[in-house]
Design an enzyme around this catalytic site. Structure first.
Site, short mmCIF file in Angstrom:
data_model
loop_
_atom_site.label_atom_id
_atom_site.label_comp_id
_atom_site.label_asym_id
_atom_site.label_seq_id
_atom_site.Cartn_x
_atom_site.Cartn_y
_atom_site.Cartn_z
N HIS A 153 47.02 27.61 34.84
CA HIS A 153 47.65 28.56 35.86
C HIS A 153 47.33 29.96 35.43
O HIS A 153 48.05 30.84 35.62
CB HIS A 153 49.14 28.60 35.70
CG HIS A 153 49.77 26.92 35.70
ND1 HIS A 153 49.96 26.16 37.08
CD2 HIS A 153 49.94 25.93 34.77
CE1 HIS A 153 50.36 25.12 36.72
NE2 HIS A 153 50.44 25.00 35.45
N SER A 274 29.58 53.04 39.46
CA SER A 274 30.37 53.57 40.69
C SER A 274 29.64 55.06 40.95
O SER A 274 29.41 55.72 39.81
CB SER A 274 31.65 53.72 40.42
OG SER A 274 32.45 54.61 41.32
N LYS A 280 32.98 53.42 35.27
CA LYS A 280 32.92 52.09 35.74
C LYS A 280 31.68 51.47 35.63
O LYS A 280 30.53 51.83 35.70
CB LYS A 280 33.42 51.96 37.22
CG LYS A 280 34.86 52.36 37.31
CD LYS A 280 35.14 51.79 38.84
CE LYS A 280 35.57 50.48 38.69
NZ LYS A 280 35.89 50.00 40.05
N GLU A 287 30.41 38.99 41.43
CA GLU A 287 30.99 38.96 42.55
C GLU A 287 30.29 38.66 43.84
O GLU A 287 30.77 37.73 44.37
CB GLU A 287 31.24 40.55 42.84
CG GLU A 287 32.38 41.10 42.00
CD GLU A 287 32.84 42.59 42.02
OE1 GLU A 287 33.76 42.58 42.69
OE2 GLU A 287 31.83 43.26 41.39
#
Ligand code: ARG
Length: 458
Positions: A153, A274, A280, A287
């Site tokens: 979970h 970024s 970043k 992704e």
């Protein structure tokens, strides 16, 4: 309203909707190979003369050389790769080119070409997955003892080893490869010679063409052979499951690379920055691997729905079989390569992982097991006692192993100082030594078996 589009009449629409050359030109190598096998067989059977066959074979080589050098020309009037090649062959060698299409049809031709293409794609995907497995196994070997929280979970459950976690993906990929092998075995029958749908009256030798093209045998039913695209759906199904596996691994890397976790630093080569936030580093490759799974499943769905309800034998709907297969194959090649790079070059922050495993009461089960083993308490009762200990640790803001013995004894007098040996994360993973468990010793033997299976130690 349709004026612009209809300026040269509906036939322009027909040309456009009918043309598959913009995408099926990808089959040119398979188409040439199929034609060469076919013409050699025609000559062997005395259906065309040896001289004509030699001229045709030589002409096909010249067409292939042109395609190789300049690409395949796209003329919509020639519809597809089969007619494009035949037309060019006729320009190069004259009317004798017309003998090539004896005893065949574009229906068995395309079915053969496409099988050859999918077969090669299966082999390439399998080779890519073997490389990914090697990367997983190498990293797992390095991290057989590195402790991290294991989750259910997405909540800290029990400590596991990073090597164990990576080997879970090795197993998924092993099944993916086995599915590809199954798909390949079923695919490897040759439709050539089924002709349009009913077979042919010419005395062809289907064994000969089948063997020349590396198939195991000719297909047994001509109607089935020209209308079957199971091999493409088998491939897309295997690719879909593999894409799902890669998306799960990608998702974990994305979570692990986030600052609150900090379990992994992704390689710079597979990340981006970024434009506005200088701190970043985005795990874009992961992704996209996660995202590609959606597109690959979409390709599988597209072809299944195209095939649904089609009567025997060939229908033009089936021309739409190729784009989803080509798209999925391209996506899988990229996803597998990106995943391999991420696994091979990721930097795991094992200190951080261990720290996380030590928080989160990951050894609560070990306390309960200890009560069962050492104090002969039934597991359900031990679970209850352990719950009280976790609550106490939570209230005091400390780890289970940091609770004073006196406090533990207040919960249950049967607890003694030996319990602390069971509460460390190291003791916890070492104890899980059942076959396939997370103990370093088990992980090392999983890695050893995998290395042998992959031929890594030769
Ligand atoms: N371009 C067609 C396809 O990909 C080739 C087969 C055409 N057959 C036919 N009967 N029109 O499906």
């Amino acid at each position: 309203m349709w004026g612009g589009r209809f300026a040269d009449g509906p036939s322009a629409i027909m040309r456009e909707i009918n043309a598959s050359i913009p995408f099926d030109k990808a089959l040119w190598r398979q188409d040439i190979a199929g034609s060469k096998a076919h013409v050699a067989m025609l000559a062997n059977q005395g259906i065309v003369s040896e001289t004509d066959a030699a001229v045709i074979a030589d002409g096909l080589d010249r067409v292939a050389a042109e395609y190789e050098a300049d690409g395949v020309p796209e003329d919509w009037d020639l519809e597809d790769i089969h007619m494009t090649t035949e037309a060019r062959l006729a320009e190069l060698i004259g009317p004798v080119a017309g003998r090539l299409h004896t005893a065949r049809s574009r229906n068995d031709q395309v079915a053969t070409d496409f099988r050859l293409w999918v077969r090669e794609t299966i082999d390439q995907m399998d080779a890519g997955l073997a490389v990914l497995q090697r990367a997983l196994v190498s990293r797992a070997g390095e991290h057989a003892e590195s402790i991290m929280p294991g989750f259910t979970h997405l909540q800290t459950a029990q400590p596991v080893t990073l090597g164990h976690h990576l080997m879970a993906y090795y197993e998924m990929i092993r099944r993916d490869r086995s599915r590809l092998a199954d798909a390949r075995a079923r695919l490897n029958e040759c439709p050539l010679g089924s002709a349009a749908l009913a077979g042919t009256g010419f005395p062809i030798d289907r064994e000969m063409t089948s063997e020349a093209l590396g198939f195991d045998r000719p297909t047994a039913n001509s109607l089935d052979a020209v209308s079957d695209r199971d091999f493409a759906m088998d491939y897309l199904h295997a690719a879909s499951l593999c894409a799902l596996h890669l998306s799960r691994l990608a998702e974990e890397l994305i979570i692990w690379a986030s600052q609150p976790y900090g379990f992994v630093r992704m390689p710079d080569t597979l990340s981006t920055g970024s434009s506005i936030m200088p701190q970043k580093k985005n795990p874009d490759a992961a992704e996209l691997v996660r995202g590609h799974a959606g597109r690959v499943v979409g390709c599988a769905t597209a072809l299944m729905i195209t095939m649904k309800g089609l009567p025997l034998a060939y229908s033009k709907d089936m021309q739409d079989d190729k784009p989803p297969v080509f798209e999925a194959a391209g996506l899988m090649a990229l996803s597998i390569a990106a995943t391999t790079g991420m696994i091979a070059d990721a930097t795991f922050n094992t200190a951080r992982m261990r720290e996380a495993a030590e928080l989160g009461y990951a050894t609560a089960t070990d306390l309960a097991d200890w009560l069962v083993r050492e104090a002969d308490i039934p597991f359900r009762e031990a679970h209850h006692i352990t719950g009280a200990a976790v609550k106490l640790a939570e209230d005091q803001g400390c780890a289970l192993a940091e609770l004073p013995l006196g406090e533990l004894k207040k919960i249950d007098t049967r607890i003694d100082e030996r319990v602390f040996e069971a509460l460390s994360v190291d003791a916890s993973v070492a104890a899980r030594s059942s076959y396939g468990g997370t103990a370093p010793e088990q992980v090392r033997s999983q890695v050893k078996r995998a290395r042998a299976a992959l031929g890594m130690d030769q």
